[in-house]
Write a protein that holds these residues in place. Structure first.
Motif, PDB file in Angstrom:
ATOM      1  N   ILE A   2     -10.052  31.775  -4.759  1.00  9.45           N
ATOM      2  CA  ILE A   2     -10.141  30.526  -4.221  1.00  9.45           C
ATOM      3  C   ILE A   2     -11.908  31.265  -3.490  1.00  9.45           C
ATOM      4  O   ILE A   2     -11.398  31.804  -2.457  1.00  9.45           O
ATOM      5  CB  ILE A   2      -9.100  29.788  -3.451  1.00  9.45           C
ATOM      6  N   ASN A   3     -12.911  30.824  -3.392  1.00 10.65           N
ATOM      7  CA  ASN A   3     -13.677  31.286  -2.397  1.00 10.65           C
ATOM      8  C   ASN A   3     -13.719  30.107  -1.612  1.00 10.65           C
ATOM      9  O   ASN A   3     -13.411  31.197  -0.120  1.00 10.65           O
ATOM     10  CB  ASN A   3     -14.862  30.915  -3.277  1.00 10.65           C
ATOM     11  N   LEU A   4     -13.494  29.058  -1.721  1.00 14.87           N
ATOM     12  CA  LEU A   4     -13.694  27.645  -0.058  1.00 14.87           C
ATOM     13  C   LEU A   4     -12.963  27.227  -0.246  1.00 14.87           C
ATOM     14  O   LEU A   4     -12.327  26.068  -0.850  1.00 14.87           O
ATOM     15  CB  LEU A   4     -14.921  27.559  -0.030  1.00 14.87           C
ATOM     16  N   VAL A   5     -12.100  26.782   1.019  1.00  9.62           N
ATOM     17  CA  VAL A   5     -11.227  24.741   1.289  1.00  9.62           C
ATOM     18  C   VAL A   5     -11.909  24.380   1.865  1.00  9.62           C
ATOM     19  O   VAL A   5     -12.952  24.564   2.891  1.00  9.62           O
ATOM     20  CB  VAL A   5     -10.305  25.007   1.345  1.00  9.62           C
ATOM     21  N   PHE A   6     -12.922  22.140   1.465  1.00  3.82           N
ATOM     22  CA  PHE A   6     -13.356  21.745   2.475  1.00  3.82           C
ATOM     23  C   PHE A   6     -11.955  20.729   3.106  1.00  3.82           C
ATOM     24  O   PHE A   6     -11.207  20.489   1.626  1.00  3.82           O
ATOM     25  CB  PHE A   6     -13.936  21.025   1.138  1.00  3.82           C
ATOM     26  N   ILE A   7     -12.375  20.924   3.808  1.00  4.63           N
ATOM     27  CA  ILE A   7     -11.871  19.370   4.792  1.00  4.63           C
ATOM     28  C   ILE A   7     -12.209  18.553   5.236  1.00  4.63           C
ATOM     29  O   ILE A   7     -13.403  18.941   5.689  1.00  4.63           O
ATOM     30  CB  ILE A   7     -10.876  20.157   5.870  1.00  4.63           C
ATOM     31  N   PRO A   8     -11.887  17.131   4.446  1.00  9.45           N
ATOM     32  CA  PRO A   8     -12.642  15.841   5.251  1.00  9.45           C
ATOM     33  C   PRO A   8     -12.314  15.820   6.487  1.00  9.45           C
ATOM     34  O   PRO A   8     -10.949  15.716   6.633  1.00  9.45           O
ATOM     35  CB  PRO A   8     -11.646  15.494   4.035  1.00  9.45           C
ATOM     36  N   VAL A   9     -13.519  15.470   6.637  1.00 12.97           N
ATOM     37  CA  VAL A   9     -13.265  15.134   8.428  1.00 12.97           C
ATOM     38  C   VAL A   9     -14.249  14.240   8.870  1.00 12.97           C
ATOM     39  O   VAL A   9     -15.105  14.548   8.111  1.00 12.97           O
ATOM     40  CB  VAL A   9     -13.361  16.330   9.668  1.00 12.97           C
ATOM     41  N   THR A  10     -13.947  13.342   9.886  1.00 16.69           N
ATOM     42  CA  THR A  10     -14.309  12.299  10.575  1.00 16.69           C
ATOM     43  C   THR A  10     -15.614  12.119  11.321  1.00 16.69           C
ATOM     44  O   THR A  10     -17.185  12.281  11.283  1.00 16.69           O
ATOM     45  CB  THR A  10     -13.874  11.036  11.250  1.00 16.69           C
ATOM     46  N   ASP A  11     -15.577  13.219  11.820  1.00 17.95           N
ATOM     47  CA  ASP A  11     -16.620  14.141  13.423  1.00 17.95           C
ATOM     48  C   ASP A  11     -16.682  15.365  12.647  1.00 17.95           C
ATOM     49  O   ASP A  11     -15.701  15.753  13.221  1.00 17.95           O
ATOM     50  CB  ASP A  11     -16.573  13.410  14.069  1.00 17.95           C
ATOM     51  N   VAL A  12     -17.584  16.362  12.695  1.00 20.96           N
ATOM     52  CA  VAL A  12     -17.670  17.602  11.720  1.00 20.96           C
ATOM     53  C   VAL A  12     -17.805  17.650  13.095  1.00 20.96           C
ATOM     54  O   VAL A  12     -16.762  19.604  13.298  1.00 20.96           O
ATOM     55  CB  VAL A  12     -19.078  17.888  11.240  1.00 20.96           C
ATOM     56  N   LYS A  13     -18.909  18.019  14.389  1.00 15.72           N
ATOM     57  CA  LYS A  13     -18.570  18.547  15.928  1.00 15.72           C
ATOM     58  C   LYS A  13     -17.247  18.391  16.092  1.00 15.72           C
ATOM     59  O   LYS A  13     -16.246  19.743  16.856  1.00 15.72           O
ATOM     60  CB  LYS A  13     -19.488  17.739  17.047  1.00 15.72           C
ATOM     61  N   LYS A  14     -16.710  17.282  16.445  1.00 12.94           N
ATOM     62  CA  LYS A  14     -15.105  17.357  16.984  1.00 12.94           C
ATOM     63  C   LYS A  14     -14.209  17.754  16.414  1.00 12.94           C
ATOM     64  O   LYS A  14     -13.228  18.847  16.808  1.00 12.94           O
ATOM     65  CB  LYS A  14     -14.595  15.894  17.121  1.00 12.94           C
ATOM     66  N   ALA A  15     -14.380  17.917  14.799  1.00  7.36           N
ATOM     67  CA  ALA A  15     -13.389  18.909  14.117  1.00  7.36           C
ATOM     68  C   ALA A  15     -13.649  20.320  14.330  1.00  7.36           C
ATOM     69  O   ALA A  15     -12.324  21.112  14.451  1.00  7.36           O
ATOM     70  CB  ALA A  15     -13.164  18.577  12.410  1.00  7.36           C
TER      71      ALA A  15
END
Length: 123
Positions: free
Chosen positions: A10-23
């Motif tokens: 597993i290279n990367l895990v993507f996490i869905p976020v509404t506001d990338v800066k806040k996340a």
């Protein structure tokens, strides 16, 4: 049997976020991420992760017709810890939504700012 050209890694895990800066700020505080890079106004790539890499992504191309962001509704991502009870207390003190208490002295489940479920497990 033909050997698959795809690696069992597993290279990367993507996490869905509404506001990338806040996340990015939230995950940095919760996981101690000190470095990373923003790309394309919707992606943050965390540097120096152990194991698989971590990407926070507001996922503009994966939203539904109403602009709704996909969510991770079961704990499919697990973060490690050397002290499960200290980690649970840290999250609790920082106002993180805890889905479970520490189970079997081994793990607990929490939600991030976007209601994605994650797990912390004793290494």
């Amino acid at each position: 049997m033909i050997k698959s050209p795809i690696k069992s890694k597993i290279n990367l895990v993507f996490i869905p976020v509404t506001d990338v800066k806040k996340a990015q700020e939230w995950y940095s505080k919760m996981l101690g991420i000190t470095e990373g890079e923003f790309h394309f106004d919707h992606i943050f790539v965390a540097d120096h992760m152990e194991g698989a890499g971590l990407i926070l992504d507001s996922m503009p191309m994966w939203r539904d017709g109403n602009g709704k962001l996909p969510r991770i509704n079961v704990p499919v991502i697990q973060f490690g810890t050397d002290n499960i009870h200290e980690s649970y207390q840290y999250m609790k003190e920082n106002g993180v939504e805890l889905v479970t208490e520490v189970q079997h002295n081994q793990f607990f489940v929490f939600k991030d700012l976007d209601d994605n479920m994650m797990m912390v497990c004793q290494d």
